[in-house]
Design an enzyme around this catalytic site. Structure first.
Site, PDB file in Angstrom:
ATOM      1  CE  LYS A 144      49.655   0.595 -65.136  1.00 45.56           C
ATOM      2  NZ  LYS A 144      50.476   1.821 -64.944  1.00 45.56           N
ATOM      3  CB  THR A 172      45.837   1.186 -67.878  1.00 49.22           C
ATOM      4  OG1 THR A 172      45.849   2.315 -66.996  1.00 49.22           O
ATOM      5  CG2 THR A 172      44.424   0.909 -68.345  1.00 49.22           C
TER       6      THR A 172
END
Length: 249
Positions: free
Chosen positions: A64, A60
Site C-alpha cells: 500500500k 493490499t
C-alpha cells in the site's frame, strides 16, 4: 472485457476476487477480477504492461505504501493525505499511454464502519501496527475527533509507543483500540496482539481490521472483559463499494 484485480502477497486470504466476480455476474457487467499475487513490488509494472484491458486495481499488504512511486498521481484528499494507496484507477490516454492514479478507500470503509459504535467517552485510540492500513485508520480517527497513538513493536518514531509501554493508565485513557496487524489472521487463529487485556473495561471498543476468522482472539479477549468488539468485514465491503465508484466515475 474489462479487467480489474488485486495486487499483494500473499492473497490466499482475500475476499475481493469472489466479491467482484459475483457482482459482475449479478449485474451483467462484462468484466472479470483477477488476483495478481506478486512476491515483489518490482513486478507491478509487468502486471500493468501485460494486461492492457485493466481498468483498475486494488492494493493490499504489503504494497500500500511502496506502490506509490510507480503511480503518476495521488488523489489529494485520500491517498495524498494518508500516504497509502489501496485503489488504482487506470486512465487510458491517446497513443497507448496510461495514467495511474492512486486513491484510498480504506479510510471511507473504516470511518463509516466504526462511527456508529463510538460513544462520548471515546476520546483517544491506540492503533496497533504501523503499516499502510494503519495510516488510513489514523486519519479516519482524526476525522472523527479521536486522538490516535501508534503502538509499534519497536520505537520507530518519537510519537509512537511500544507494547511494553502499555500500562493500566494508558489502556484506561485510550478506550478505542484498533488492530491493524495481521496477528490472529487465519490460519494462526490462536494468536493475538500482545496487549494487557486484563486492563480492558466495558468502556472499551476493540476494532479488528481482520475478518478471517469472524471472531479473532483479540476480539474474544475483549468480549470477556465486557468490551464492544467488531471485525473488519463491514469495512472491507464499504471500501470495495467505494473502490468501484472510483473506477466507474
Amino acid at each position: 472485457m474489462d479487467k480489474y484485480g488485486l495486487i499483494g502477497y500473499p492473497l490466499g486470504h482475500s475476499f475481493s476476487k469472489d466479491f467482484f466476480n459475483e457482482k459482475f455476474a449479478a449485474e451483467n457487467i462484462d468484466a472479470e477480477y483477477i488476483n495478481f499475487e506478486i512476491p515483489s513490488i518490482n513486478e507491478f509494472m509487468q502486471v500493468v504492461n501485460e494486461n492492457p484491458d485493466l481498468k483498475g486495481l486494488n492494493v493490499t499488504i504489503p504494497y500500500k505504501e511502496v506502490v506509490i512511486p510507480f503511480l503518476d498521481e495521488l488523489d489529494v484528499e485520500t491517498a495524498g493525505k494518508i500516504g497509502a494507496v489501496n485503489v488504482i484507477k487506470f486512465l487510458r490516454l491517446p497513443k497507448g499511454k496510461i495514467k495511474l492514479v492512486g486513491y484510498n478507500s480504506d479510510i471511507i470503509g473504516f470511518t463509516q464502519s466504526i462511527q456508529p459504535l463510538l460513544q462520548p467517552h471515546h476520546h483517544k485510540a491506540l492503533i496497533l501496527g504501523t503499516g499502510g492500513a494503519s495510516k488510513s485508520v489514523y486519519h479516519g480517527l482524526k476525522s472523527l475527533n479521536i486522538e490516535p497513538t501508534f503502538v509499534s513493536r519497536t520505537p520507530k518514531d518519537p510519537t509512537y509507543i511500544t507494547y511494553k509501554d502499555l500500562t493500566k493508565d494508558i489502556i484506561a485513557e485510550h478506550t478505542v483500540i484498533v488492530n491493524c496487524t495481521p496477528v490472529g489472521m487465519f490460519p494462526k487463529v490462536d494468536e493475538c496482539p500482545n496487549i494487557p487485556y486484563e486492563f480492558l473495561t466495558p468502556n472499551h471498543l476493540l476494532y479488528d481490521l481482520l475478518y478471517n476468522p469472524d471472531e479473532t482472539l483479540f476480539m474474544k479477549k475483549g468480549e470477556k472483559m465486557g468490551c464492544t468488539v467488531k471485525n473488519g468485514l463491514e469495512m472491507l465491503l464499504l471500501q470495495a463499494f467505494a473502490a468501484w465508484d472510483i473506477w466507474r466515475r
